[in-house]
Design a protein around this motif. Structure first.
Motif, short mmCIF file in Angstrom:
data_model
loop_
_atom_site.label_atom_id
_atom_site.label_comp_id
_atom_site.label_asym_id
_atom_site.label_seq_id
_atom_site.Cartn_x
_atom_site.Cartn_y
_atom_site.Cartn_z
N ARG A 1 1.60 8.58 -11.78
CA ARG A 1 0.87 7.87 -10.73
C ARG A 1 0.89 6.38 -11.00
O ARG A 1 0.77 5.93 -12.13
N ALA B 1 0.84 -1.20 0.00
CA ALA B 1 0.00 0.00 0.00
C ALA B 1 0.88 1.25 0.00
O ALA B 1 0.59 2.22 -0.72
N LEU C 1 2.39 1.68 -3.51
CA LEU C 1 1.43 2.17 -4.50
C LEU C 1 0.92 3.56 -4.16
O LEU C 1 0.50 4.30 -5.05
N THR D 1 -4.19 2.80 -8.95
CA THR D 1 -4.55 3.79 -7.93
C THR D 1 -5.38 4.93 -8.50
O THR D 1 -5.75 5.84 -7.76
N VAL E 1 -1.64 4.03 -1.72
CA VAL E 1 -3.08 3.90 -1.46
C VAL E 1 -3.31 3.61 0.02
O VAL E 1 -2.40 3.19 0.74
N ALA F 1 -6.30 -3.00 -4.51
CA ALA F 1 -5.86 -1.72 -3.96
C ALA F 1 -7.00 -0.71 -4.10
O ALA F 1 -7.66 -0.65 -5.14
N THR F 2 -7.22 0.08 -3.06
CA THR F 2 -8.28 1.09 -3.10
C THR F 2 -8.04 2.15 -2.04
O THR F 2 -7.40 1.89 -1.01
N ASN F 3 -8.59 3.33 -2.29
CA ASN F 3 -8.62 4.39 -1.29
C ASN F 3 -9.98 4.51 -0.62
O ASN F 3 -10.17 5.37 0.25
#
Length: 348
Positions: free
Chosen positions: A150, A27, A30, A154, A32, A179-181
Motif C-alpha cells: 500500500r 489521488a 495514491l 494512505t 485515496v 491525502a485522506t479518505n
C-alpha cells in the motif's frame, strides 16, 4: 516548458484547473479519495493536524529523529510533541515504545517514513485503534514508497507530503499535499488552506494562505507519471551501493525492512566509532559531497531541551549517519569512484 507556458497563457496562477487536475491524478496514483494541494510539506502537516482535531493541550507521539518541521507543526497548532526513540535498523519510530508514552492528553501519532523507508505501520495503527487516536503519516521523504503493497500516506487518517525540489517527486519551488479518505478531514483541509473559507469572503475559522501554485501543479503533473521509474532507478542505485559497501569495515549499510518498498530519498550509511565527521571531511576534500540528516535529534534542540541520553538510539544515529550522493540517473562508474573514496577515507 509546455506545461509552464500553458499556465502562463491561462493567467490563472492560484488554484484553478491545473491544481484540480493534479489533485485528481495524484489521488488516483495514491489510491485515496481526496488530495489537497497546499503551499509546502510543513503546511501539509500543520493543516492536517488541525483538520484531524489536534490543538492546544493535546499531545502527539512522534520521533525525535526527523526534520524539525515534524515537531514544529505539532507545536504550531498548540499541541506538545512527545518523542519516543527509534528502531536503530530503520531509523524510524519504534512502535514498541509508543504505548508507554501515551497519556490522557494524547490525541495522535505522527510516524515519519524517513529516508524513503516505511515506518512499521501495523502496530502503530493497532495502538491508535485501541486508544482512539488519529494517525498522520509524514511522507515528505517517501513519495511512492509502500508498506505491504500500500502506498505510504494512505494507511493512517491522513498523509502529509512535500514537493520540495530535492524530493523524489519535486516541484520547482515549495509545494505540499494532504491525502485522506475522510470526507470531513478533506473539507476542513480545503477550508484551512484558503483562510478558513468554503466560499471566498465567507470565512468560518482562522486559516492559512496555503494554496499550491498552479505553476507547481502543472510541473508536478508532468513529473508524476515518471516517479515510479525514478524510484526504481533509486532502488537500483541503492543495490549497487549495497554490493560495493557491504564488506567495508567501518561502514554500516542501510537495511530495507521486509514490509517496506524503500524509495531511497537518501542512501544513508552509519560510520560508527566517532569517525563520521572525519570521513565526511576527507570525502569533501576529494570532491564528494555528503550530508548529515540530522546532526541534532529534535529532543536536544533548545526549543525542546530534553537532557542528553533521553533517546539514546536517536542520539547515536545523529552521531553516525552519513547520506551519500543519490539520484535516479546515477551511473555505476560514479558509484565506483565514491566507493574508492570511502575506502581511502576510512583507511587513511
Amino acid at each position: 516548458m509546455a506545461a509552464i507556458g500553458r499556465v502562463l497563457r491561462s493567467g490563472q496562477f492560484i488554484l484553478g484547473p491545473e491544481v484540480e487536475a493534479f489533485e485528481r491524478e495524484v489521488a488516483a496514483y495514491l489510491g485515496v479519495k481526496h488530495a489537497i494541494g497546499v503551499n509546502s510539506g510543513t503546511d501539509a502537516l500543520v493543516i492536517a493536524l488541525r483538520a484531524l482535531g489536534v490543538g492546544p493541550g493535546d499531545e502527539v507521539i512522534t520521533t525525535p529523529f526527523t526534520f524539525f518541521a515534524t515537531a514544529e507543526a505539532i507545536s504550531m497548532v498548540g499541541a506538545t510533541p512527545v518523542f519516543v526513540d527509534i528502531d536503530p535498523s530503520t531509523f524510524n519510530i519504534n512502535p514498541e515504545l509508543i504505548e508507554p508514552a501515551l497519556s490522557s492528553r494524547t490525541r495522535a501519532i505522527l510516524p515519519v517514513h524517513l529516508y524513503g523507508q516505511a515506518a512499521d505501520m501495523d502496530p502503530i495503527l493497532e495502538i491508535a485503534r485501541k486508544h482512539g487516536l488519529k494517525v498522520l503519516e509524514d511522507v515528505a521523504q517517501a513519495f511512492g514508497g509502500e508498506y505491504k503493497g500500500r502506498k505510504l500516506g494512505t494507511l493512517g487518517d491522513a498523509g502529509a507530503f512535500s514537493f520540495f525540489p530535492s524530493k523524489n517527486l519535486g516541484a520547482y519551488g515549495d509545494g505540499g499535499l494532504i491525502a485522506t479518505n475522510d470526507d470531513q478531514v478533506a473539507e476542513l483541509a480545503r477550508m484551512l488552506r484558503a483562510h478558513g473559507a468554503r466560499k471566498k469572503y465567507y470565512n468560518e475559522m482562522p486559516g492559512y494562505n496555503s494554496r499550491l501554485d498552479a505553476l507547481q501543479a502543472a510541473i508536478l503533473r508532468v513529473k508524476l507519471p515518471h516517479v515510479d521509474a525514478w524510484n526504481e532507478a533509486r532502488r537500483r542505485v541503492a543495490r549497487t551501493y549495497n554490493e560495493l559497501l557491504k564488506d567495508v569495515p567501518g561502514v554500516v549499510i542501510p537495511c530495507e525492512a521486509p514490509y517496506a518498498k524503500h524509495v531511497y530519498h537518501q542512501y544513508t550509511v552509519r560510520i560508527p566509532e566517532g569517525r563520521r565527521d572525519e570521513v565526511q571531511r576527507r570525502l569533501a576534500e576529494m570532491g564528494i559531497g555528503t550530508m548529515v540528516y540530522y546532526p541534532v535529534p529534535l529532543h536536544r534542540l533548545p526549543v525542546y531541551g530534553y537532557p542528553e541520553g533521553t533517546f539514546p538510539e536517536a542520539e547515536r544515529a545523529a552521531r553516525e549517519v552519513l547520506s551519500l550522493p543519490m539520484w535516479p540517473g546515477m551511473k555505476s562508474d560514479t558509484q565506483q569512484k565514491i566507493w574508492e573514496a570511502i575506502l581511502y577515507a576510512i583507511n587513511s
